[in-house]
Design a protein around this motif. Sequence first.
Motif, PDB file in Angstrom:
ATOM      1  N   PHE A 137      37.540  -2.320  27.889  1.00  0.00           N
ATOM      2  CA  PHE A 137      38.978  -4.185  27.387  1.00  0.00           C
ATOM      3  C   PHE A 137      38.424  -4.142  28.573  1.00  0.00           C
ATOM      4  O   PHE A 137      39.587  -4.136  29.509  1.00  0.00           O
ATOM      5  N   PRO A 138      36.988  -5.092  28.415  1.00  0.00           N
ATOM      6  CA  PRO A 138      36.682  -5.975  30.180  1.00  0.00           C
ATOM      7  C   PRO A 138      37.776  -6.830  29.911  1.00  0.00           C
ATOM      8  O   PRO A 138      38.976  -7.244  29.022  1.00  0.00           O
ATOM      9  N   LEU A 139      37.879  -8.005  31.576  1.00  0.00           N
ATOM     10  CA  LEU A 139      39.317  -8.920  31.433  1.00  0.00           C
ATOM     11  C   LEU A 139      38.406  -9.757  30.714  1.00  0.00           C
ATOM     12  O   LEU A 139      37.408 -10.250  29.867  1.00  0.00           O
ATOM     13  N   PRO A 140      39.463 -10.244  30.089  1.00  0.00           N
ATOM     14  CA  PRO A 140      39.764 -11.683  29.192  1.00  0.00           C
ATOM     15  C   PRO A 140      38.926 -12.377  28.862  1.00  0.00           C
ATOM     16  O   PRO A 140      39.075 -12.884  30.662  1.00  0.00           O
ATOM     17  N   LYS A 141      38.181 -13.613  28.522  1.00  0.00           N
ATOM     18  CA  LYS A 141      37.259 -14.326  28.555  1.00  0.00           C
ATOM     19  C   LYS A 141      38.674 -15.516  29.175  1.00  0.00           C
ATOM     20  O   LYS A 141      37.855 -16.398  29.729  1.00  0.00           O
ATOM     21  N   THR A 142      39.281 -15.486  28.479  1.00  0.00           N
ATOM     22  CA  THR A 142      40.778 -16.120  29.450  1.00  0.00           C
ATOM     23  C   THR A 142      40.937 -16.616  30.542  1.00  0.00           C
ATOM     24  O   THR A 142      42.210 -17.626  30.900  1.00  0.00           O
ATOM     25  N   PHE A 143      41.009 -14.968  31.204  1.00  0.00           N
ATOM     26  CA  PHE A 143      41.452 -15.154  32.486  1.00  0.00           C
ATOM     27  C   PHE A 143      40.104 -15.334  33.350  1.00  0.00           C
ATOM     28  O   PHE A 143      39.574 -13.995  33.355  1.00  0.00           O
ATOM     29  N   VAL A 144      40.281 -16.209  33.944  1.00  0.00           N
ATOM     30  CA  VAL A 144      39.382 -16.367  34.945  1.00  0.00           C
ATOM     31  C   VAL A 144      39.348 -16.706  36.780  1.00  0.00           C
ATOM     32  O   VAL A 144      40.251 -17.478  36.607  1.00  0.00           O
ATOM     33  N   ILE A 145      39.010 -15.807  37.058  1.00  0.00           N
ATOM     34  CA  ILE A 145      38.999 -15.220  38.598  1.00  0.00           C
ATOM     35  C   ILE A 145      38.072 -15.950  39.641  1.00  0.00           C
ATOM     36  O   ILE A 145      37.043 -15.329  39.617  1.00  0.00           O
ATOM     37  N   GLU A 146      38.549 -16.625  40.510  1.00  0.00           N
ATOM     38  CA  GLU A 146      37.723 -16.795  40.966  1.00  0.00           C
ATOM     39  C   GLU A 146      37.811 -17.024  42.405  1.00  0.00           C
ATOM     40  O   GLU A 146      38.694 -16.766  43.451  1.00  0.00           O
ATOM     41  N   LYS A 159      42.556 -23.305  33.684  1.00  0.00           N
ATOM     42  CA  LYS A 159      42.961 -22.473  32.400  1.00  0.00           C
ATOM     43  C   LYS A 159      43.895 -21.071  33.221  1.00  0.00           C
ATOM     44  O   LYS A 159      44.264 -20.533  32.339  1.00  0.00           O
ATOM     45  N   PHE A 160      44.607 -21.606  33.823  1.00  0.00           N
ATOM     46  CA  PHE A 160      45.228 -20.933  34.223  1.00  0.00           C
ATOM     47  C   PHE A 160      46.743 -20.421  33.252  1.00  0.00           C
ATOM     48  O   PHE A 160      46.921 -19.049  33.691  1.00  0.00           O
ATOM     49  N   LYS A 161      47.320 -21.147  32.682  1.00  0.00           N
ATOM     50  CA  LYS A 161      48.696 -21.488  31.826  1.00  0.00           C
ATOM     51  C   LYS A 161      47.695 -20.813  30.783  1.00  0.00           C
ATOM     52  O   LYS A 161      48.993 -19.708  30.464  1.00  0.00           O
ATOM     53  N   SER A 162      46.213 -20.875  30.498  1.00  0.00           N
ATOM     54  CA  SER A 162      45.503 -19.797  28.965  1.00  0.00           C
ATOM     55  C   SER A 162      45.842 -18.785  29.101  1.00  0.00           C
ATOM     56  O   SER A 162      45.898 -17.853  28.321  1.00  0.00           O
ATOM     57  N   GLY A 163      45.162 -18.141  30.311  1.00  0.00           N
ATOM     58  CA  GLY A 163      45.022 -17.471  30.581  1.00  0.00           C
ATOM     59  C   GLY A 163      46.184 -16.691  31.548  1.00  0.00           C
ATOM     60  O   GLY A 163      46.353 -14.725  31.257  1.00  0.00           O
ATOM     61  N   PHE A 164      47.262 -17.020  31.580  1.00  0.00           N
ATOM     62  CA  PHE A 164      48.036 -15.902  32.836  1.00  0.00           C
ATOM     63  C   PHE A 164      49.839 -16.046  32.368  1.00  0.00           C
ATOM     64  O   PHE A 164      50.543 -15.258  32.256  1.00  0.00           O
ATOM     65  N   ALA A 165      50.583 -17.731  31.764  1.00  0.00           N
ATOM     66  CA  ALA A 165      51.076 -17.777  31.380  1.00  0.00           C
ATOM     67  C   ALA A 165      51.653 -18.753  29.833  1.00  0.00           C
ATOM     68  O   ALA A 165      51.785 -19.444  30.012  1.00  0.00           O
ATOM     69  N   GLU A 209      50.748 -11.068  23.299  1.00  0.00           N
ATOM     70  CA  GLU A 209      50.244 -11.596  23.548  1.00  0.00           C
ATOM     71  C   GLU A 209      49.351 -12.113  24.752  1.00  0.00           C
ATOM     72  O   GLU A 209      49.615 -13.674  25.031  1.00  0.00           O
ATOM     73  N   ASP A 210      49.186 -10.707  25.691  1.00  0.00           N
ATOM     74  CA  ASP A 210      49.056 -11.261  27.026  1.00  0.00           C
ATOM     75  C   ASP A 210      47.423 -11.130  26.782  1.00  0.00           C
ATOM     76  O   ASP A 210      46.758 -11.089  26.109  1.00  0.00           O
ATOM     77  N   ALA A 211      46.689 -12.246  27.746  1.00  0.00           N
ATOM     78  CA  ALA A 211      45.657 -12.916  27.442  1.00  0.00           C
ATOM     79  C   ALA A 211      44.869 -12.961  29.170  1.00  0.00           C
ATOM     80  O   ALA A 211      43.684 -13.472  29.362  1.00  0.00           O
ATOM     81  N   ALA A 212      45.874 -11.713  29.956  1.00  0.00           N
ATOM     82  CA  ALA A 212      44.599 -11.403  31.174  1.00  0.00           C
ATOM     83  C   ALA A 212      44.541 -10.211  30.989  1.00  0.00           C
ATOM     84  O   ALA A 212      43.641  -9.541  31.565  1.00  0.00           O
ATOM     85  N   ILE A 213      45.421  -9.003  30.216  1.00  0.00           N
ATOM     86  CA  ILE A 213      44.900  -7.849  30.500  1.00  0.00           C
ATOM     87  C   ILE A 213      45.444  -8.030  28.561  1.00  0.00           C
ATOM     88  O   ILE A 213      45.704  -7.910  28.517  1.00  0.00           O
ATOM     89  N   ASP A 214      43.970  -7.303  28.308  1.00  0.00           N
ATOM     90  CA  ASP A 214      44.048  -7.186  26.661  1.00  0.00           C
ATOM     91  C   ASP A 214      45.138  -6.384  26.487  1.00  0.00           C
ATOM     92  O   ASP A 214      45.198  -4.980  26.712  1.00  0.00           O
TER      93      ASP A 214
END
Length: 262
Positions: A137-146, A159-165, A209-214
């Motif tokens: 289960f890959p890293l969700p596209k909502t969670f973008v690490i730079e 994308k911090f809020k949508s992916g993390f919190a 509803e986790d959008a950082a880890i599926d």
Amino acid sequence: MRIRNVIAAAALAAGVAGTAHAQPGPAGAPAQPAKNVVLVHGAFADGSGWRGVYDELTARGYRVSVVQNPLTSFADDVAATRRVLNRQDGPTILVGHSYGGSVITEAGTDPKVTGLVYVAAHAPDAGESTFDQYAEFPLPKTFVIEEQSDGFAFVNGPKFKSGFAGDTSDADAAFLRDSQVPIAIAALTAKLTQAAWRTKPSWAVVATEDAAIDPRLLRQAARRIGAVTEEVAGSHVVFLTKPKAVAEIIDRAAQGTGRASR
């Protein structure tokens, strides 16, 4: 793109997760429930997010300690956790969020630790890294690490809020975004040398509803380690937004060590 290439390479090296199996817990369970709790935060954050859980547990009579991981390397974070464990005066429940799950998996072999609680967290086996967990289960596209040029990484700001919190207020999400602690990518690719869940009873909180880890990955990890699993409606920072629910599960873990069925 670079960070996703690192994850893909790690996943190929590890193979598909799920080949290990939880082993029975130790025969000598503590006579009394654990009264100490150690909380371990994950990447891009610090220990202050545990305040609500801390307040709930201390009100129930627990002695609660919060680890401040430096996030400079996996070894440094394990050492920081062991440093706090050394200060405990008896049986202890060790709790990890997200990447903190990898940390407690390595550090949780400490004899004071009588149970592990994974809160929207990774639970690698020995020989695996945090990034290896994304094989199926890959890293969700909502969670973008730079990743930065120095090898440390932040979560993308827009994308911090949508992916993390996702279930925090706009103001709280903005504060978390602007106070995030970067993590060394090397900490996420470091291989564990031991897996405490093989010998310690475990509990797992799945944030639905986790959008950082599926959430499917969270459920798969919980099954693999034989954890008592509870689902809580919340984002990746479910410990922050649903502290009472998370504290209740930690409380049950503390009361249930020695009685948990593996």
